[in-house]
Scaffold this motif. Structure first.
Motif, PDB file in Angstrom:
ATOM      1  N   THR A  15       0.825  -1.218   0.000  1.00 58.67           N
ATOM      2  CA  THR A  15       0.000   0.000   0.000  1.00 58.67           C
ATOM      3  C   THR A  15       0.859   1.267   0.000  1.00 58.67           C
ATOM      4  O   THR A  15       0.331   2.365   0.186  1.00 58.67           O
ATOM      5  CB  THR A  15      -0.925   0.000   1.232  1.00 58.67           C
ATOM      6  N   THR A  17       2.791   4.576  -0.892  1.00 59.67           N
ATOM      7  CA  THR A  17       2.496   5.652  -1.847  1.00 59.67           C
ATOM      8  C   THR A  17       3.677   5.835  -2.803  1.00 59.67           C
ATOM      9  O   THR A  17       4.784   5.323  -2.568  1.00 59.67           O
ATOM     10  CB  THR A  17       2.244   6.965  -1.104  1.00 59.67           C
ATOM     11  N   SER A  18       3.445   6.579  -3.866  1.00 55.06           N
ATOM     12  CA  SER A  18       4.516   6.861  -4.828  1.00 55.06           C
ATOM     13  C   SER A  18       5.668   7.594  -4.153  1.00 55.06           C
ATOM     14  O   SER A  18       6.844   7.328  -4.448  1.00 55.06           O
ATOM     15  CB  SER A  18       3.972   7.696  -5.989  1.00 55.06           C
ATOM     16  N   SER A  62       5.663   3.705 -11.736  1.00 54.51           N
ATOM     17  CA  SER A  62       4.691   3.982 -12.795  1.00 54.51           C
ATOM     18  C   SER A  62       3.350   3.371 -12.417  1.00 54.51           C
ATOM     19  O   SER A  62       3.269   2.173 -12.105  1.00 54.51           O
ATOM     20  CB  SER A  62       5.178   3.386 -14.124  1.00 54.51           C
ATOM     21  N   ASP A  63       2.302   4.169 -12.426  1.00 55.73           N
ATOM     22  CA  ASP A  63       0.979   3.659 -12.045  1.00 55.73           C
ATOM     23  C   ASP A  63       0.547   2.498 -12.928  1.00 55.73           C
ATOM     24  O   ASP A  63       0.034   1.488 -12.436  1.00 55.73           O
ATOM     25  CB  ASP A  63      -0.059   4.784 -12.118  1.00 55.73           C
ATOM     26  N   LYS A  64       0.772   2.619 -14.231  1.00 55.53           N
ATOM     27  CA  LYS A  64       0.369   1.553 -15.162  1.00 55.53           C
ATOM     28  C   LYS A  64       1.171   0.279 -14.917  1.00 55.53           C
ATOM     29  O   LYS A  64       0.615  -0.814 -14.799  1.00 55.53           O
ATOM     30  CB  LYS A  64       0.562   2.034 -16.605  1.00 55.53           C
ATOM     31  N   ASN A  65       2.498   0.422 -14.820  1.00 55.45           N
ATOM     32  CA  ASN A  65       3.340  -0.765 -14.589  1.00 55.45           C
ATOM     33  C   ASN A  65       3.045  -1.403 -13.239  1.00 55.45           C
ATOM     34  O   ASN A  65       3.038  -2.632 -13.118  1.00 55.45           O
ATOM     35  CB  ASN A  65       4.818  -0.376 -14.660  1.00 55.45           C
ATOM     36  N   ARG A  66       2.785  -0.562 -12.251  1.00 51.83           N
ATOM     37  CA  ARG A  66       2.507  -1.096 -10.911  1.00 51.83           C
ATOM     38  C   ARG A  66       1.186  -1.860 -10.914  1.00 51.83           C
ATOM     39  O   ARG A  66       1.091  -2.929 -10.297  1.00 51.83           O
ATOM     40  CB  ARG A  66       2.466   0.040  -9.899  1.00 51.83           C
ATOM     41  N   ARG A  67       0.186  -1.342 -11.603  1.00 51.88           N
ATOM     42  CA  ARG A  67      -1.110  -2.013 -11.669  1.00 51.88           C
ATOM     43  C   ARG A  67      -0.970  -3.383 -12.336  1.00 51.88           C
ATOM     44  O   ARG A  67      -1.514  -4.389 -11.851  1.00 51.88           O
ATOM     45  CB  ARG A  67      -2.098  -1.131 -12.422  1.00 51.88           C
ATOM     46  N   ASP A  70       0.894  -5.727  -9.905  1.00 50.83           N
ATOM     47  CA  ASP A  70       0.028  -6.193  -8.818  1.00 50.83           C
ATOM     48  C   ASP A  70      -0.932  -7.274  -9.300  1.00 50.83           C
ATOM     49  O   ASP A  70      -1.194  -8.255  -8.582  1.00 50.83           O
ATOM     50  CB  ASP A  70      -0.759  -5.028  -8.226  1.00 50.83           C
TER      51      ASP A  70
END
Length: 219
Positions: A15, A17-18, A62-67, A70
């Protein structure tokens, strides 16, 4: 070798944060940078860690790579064949000890099927098969293969000798037990097989050959 968990590499929770991810990366990059190490071994380990650290940061920052990462973590991981075989072997041995031979055979067939060149799997499968009179011959063949794969293991030979004797194959049982004793003179089970086989039968005299034997037969 499986890829490391990127959250664990950075030392943050799922969880995080960036900002926490960037802070963790900056701290580790300073502390574990390869240039900080003079010893060649430590420097090489630091270089490997720094590669994982950089990949982890680039993925999770990166939000996209992290999504996507996950989502990959949440998918069930297919167990590699080695793990499947080892787990089946451990459970098969347990079933054998509990005298659940049918279950043991099914599990040990899995191990031996995946890795037929592993003598442990062949040996355990053979012992389990031999518990069923209908599969005794197949059990002997499996233990024979274990002996071929690991010829210096006396225990495999003494087990094979017992199986051969149980099938009334005294000559083969005796020979196998003698081989086990040559490898391990204190092997009690091999000695018991020899005792149960009884005294060795004397070898027949050699046949007369040559001209002298031919003349003797004519006279």
């Amino acid at each position: 070798m499986p890829a490391p968990n990127y959250y664990e590499v950075l030392g943050v929770g799922k969880t995080a944060t960036s900002a926490e991810i960037r802070s963790a990366y900056a701290k580790l990059a300073r502390e574990r940078h390869p240039d900080r190490f003079a010893d060649p071994g430590e420097k090489a380990r630091a270089e490997e860690f720094f590669k994982d650290l950089t990949t982890a940061f680039n993925t999770l920052a990166s939000d996209k790579n992290r999504r996507e990462y996950d989502q990959g973590l949440e998918r069930p991981r297919a167990a590699p064949p080695q793990e499947i075989a080892q787990n089946a072997f451990a459970r098969g041995v347990q079933m054998y000890e509990e005298k659940k031979y049918h279950e043991a055979i099914e599990l040990l067939r899995t191990s031996a099927g995946l890795f037929p060149e592993d003598p442990r799997y062949q040996h355990a499968l053979g012992k389990a098969l031999a518990r069923n009179p209908h599969w005794a011959r197949e059990g002997i063949q499996a233990v024979e293969k274990a002996v071929q794969l690991a010829p210096r293991v006396a225990a495999y030979r003494s087990d094979l000798a017992e199986l051969l004797l149980a099938q009334g194959l005294k000559l083969r049982a005796r020979k196998t037990a003698e081989e086990a004793l040559r490898l391990q003179p204190e092997n009690e089970r091999a000695r018991q097989v020899l005792d149960q086989c009884g005294p060795a039968e004397p070898e027949p005299p050699p046949a007369s050959g040559g001209l002298r034997g031919l003349l003797r037969r004519k006279s």
